[in-house]
Design an enzyme around this catalytic site. Structure first.
Site, PDB file in Angstrom:
ATOM      1  N   GLN A   1       0.816  -1.208   0.000  1.00  0.00           N
ATOM      2  CA  GLN A   1       0.000   0.000   0.000  1.00  0.00           C
ATOM      3  C   GLN A   1       0.857   1.270   0.000  1.00  0.00           C
ATOM      4  O   GLN A   1       2.047   1.242   0.324  1.00  0.00           O
ATOM      5  CB  GLN A   1      -0.926   0.003   1.212  1.00  0.00           C
ATOM      6  N   HIS A   2       0.208   2.364  -0.362  1.00  0.00           N
ATOM      7  CA  HIS A   2       0.688   3.736  -0.164  1.00  0.00           C
ATOM      8  C   HIS A   2       1.781   4.201  -1.119  1.00  0.00           C
ATOM      9  O   HIS A   2       2.020   5.398  -1.223  1.00  0.00           O
ATOM     10  CB  HIS A   2       1.215   3.960   1.265  1.00  0.00           C
TER      11      HIS A   2
ATOM     12  N   ASP B   1      -2.402  -4.823   0.251  1.00  0.00           N
ATOM     13  CA  ASP B   1      -1.946  -6.103   0.793  1.00  0.00           C
ATOM     14  C   ASP B   1      -2.705  -6.538   2.045  1.00  0.00           C
ATOM     15  O   ASP B   1      -3.042  -7.722   2.190  1.00  0.00           O
ATOM     16  CB  ASP B   1      -0.432  -6.091   1.047  1.00  0.00           C
TER      17      ASP B   1
END
Length: 462
Positions: free
Chosen positions: A71-72, A224
């Site tokens: 992520q991110h 995830d």
């Protein structure tokens, strides 16, 4: 027998599983490594994906595929779809000041109300602010921004048009400029951070087929943590993931808005929400303690189970790398309550396990405070294979603990989504596990939570 593929493009590696779309039975799998570092050329992910697919026997007989990813991360593209600069990953902390500045500009409560998050260095929005401030020449070239899994799905589609970028709610909810309650982007927050608007990926529905390449159908994929929860089919149980860091999350029908920033208001892969707490210290606490005691991990587990619950008063505070929950970046680990009588290897080993789990128990308490049901816990991740962790966990969490068989849960969740997309059903398919999960129950260790809280309070008083 239709086959589906699930991909886990994580920080360290790429894993591919090929599963039977009807039963979820594993047919074959492959993996490849990713380069180290907190910024990576996305081309390395693309090459690793092809290596992992080849190791898994290829996709010629696969009907649908979905990608789960870290992520991110910030992937910036120019108007022709070229990568502007190496992607900044979730664990790149150079945007810490940007996170503080953004929080101060609106206030923590306003951020929590707007997108369910309070900015921290992990989130994409803070990385965009950093880019605008520190690399204006790169920022000027950016036409679109997407996440690692979005970029891989787009590449798999064969498109070179940035207007074909697609994401899903679970990963979009970790950017800092998407409201998972209203299911729309907060472009005002994006412009606050970056100074201008950008093309953003379309947010697909949970089982929506996105642009495919040839006969291969592509699912929208996911972040995830959401993919892991979907892969392990946690239902209403909370999930505790014990990897390098620790995460605690649970499916919820309502979105949290925690101004403390402890609980992040992410979305899941089914159209609901996934409140999540992250700690910096998990499995490495056991690694470090084993190193100090001069034993391997199996022996550490044996020692921990030789000690009485509560380790005769020995209490370990697991802030070895600072901590994110609570927010104590400069903290260090500590051991309290040691006497000549209780200073034994067994007590130290048990205190390490109890301390690590107590840090995650704080996360469970935070979820409960946001209205999540925490009546059962599923433990996954590398440290879940420790017998001591499995047996001690219910004595710390105070609820029954289920440990599924080891697996690639993120890739499994992506494969389950691919099967859902393939069927077009209203509800996701149920994948039958190859092995029955183990269940552990034990009485809560009296006084442990209070001792841990008291020991941890030493940092909060400073």
């Amino acid at each position: 027998m239709p086959l589906v593929a699930g991909v886990d493009s994580s920080t360290q590696s790429c894993k591919v599983v090929i599963r039977d779309a009807d039963t979820g039975a594993l047919v074959r799998q492959g993996r490849a490594v990713h380069p180290e570092g907190t910024e990576v050329d996305p081309q390395a992910w693309w090459e690793a994906l092809h290596t992992a697919i080849a190791a898994a026997g290829g996709l010629d007989d696969v009907s649908a595929l979905s990608v789960g990813g870290q992520q991110h991360g910030m992937v910036c593209l120019d108007e022709d779809g070229r990568v502007v600069r190496p992607a900044l990953l979730w664990n790149d902390t150079r945007s810490a000041k940007a996170a503080t500045d953004l929080t101060e500009q609106l206030g923590a409560q306003a951020w929590a109300d707007a997108v369910g998050l309070v900015p921290v260095a992990s989130f994409t929005i803070t990385k965009l602010r950093w880019l605008a401030e520190h690399e204006p020449e790169h920022a000027a070239r950016v036409a679109a921004v997407c996440l690692p899994h979005d970029w891989l799905t787009w590449k798999l589609s064969g498109s070179s048009d940035i207007r074909d970028l697609v994401t899903d709610r679970s990963d979009a909810s970790g950017t800092g400029y998407f409201d998972p309650r209203a299911n729309n982007y907060r472009r005002d927050l994006l412009m606050l951070a970056f100074g201008r608007d950008l093309l953003l990926p379309k947010v697909a529905a949970p089982a929506e087929a996105v642009r495919g390449n040839g006969s291969l159908i592509l699912g929208p994929g996911g972040g995830d943590n959401a993919a892991a929860g979907f892969g392990v089919d946690a239902g209403d149980d909370a999930v505790v993931s014990l990897g390098t860091s620790g995460t605690v999350f649970a499916r919820s029908r309502t979105a949290p808005a925690d101004p403390s920033g402890i609980v992040a208001g992410f979305a899941d892969m089914t159209g609901q929400f996934l409140p999540l707490v992250c700690t910096l210290n998990a499995a490495r606490i056991l690694d470090a303690t084993a190193r100090v005691l001069g034993v391997d991990l199996p022996r550490l587990s044996e020692l921990a189970l030789q000690a009485e619950p509560g380790a005769e008063g020995v209490t370990l505070v697991p802030y070895f790398e600072g901590e994110r929950t609570p927010n104590l970046p400069d903290a260090t680990g500590a051991i309290h309550g040691v006497t000549l009588a209780n200073a034994t290897p067994a007590n130290f080993a048990r205190a390490a396990v109890e301390g690590m789990l107590s840090g995650l128990a704080e996360g469970l308490n935070a979820l409960a405070a946001q209205g999540c049901s925490v009546s059962g816990v599923r433990i996954v991740g590398g440290a879940a294979q420790s017998e001591a962790v499995r047996r001690i966990a219910p004595t710390v969490f105070g609820v029954p603990v289920v440990v599924p068989a080891p697996g690639e849960y993120v890739a499994d969740g992506a494969a389950r989504q691919a099967a859902w997309v393939l069927t077009g059903a209203d509800t996701p398919p149920v994948f039958s596990p190859a092995e029955r999960p183990e269940r552990f129950e034990a009485p809560l260790t009296a006084g442990l939570a209070e001792r841990y809280t008291e020991a941890a309070q030493h940092y909060l008083r400073r």
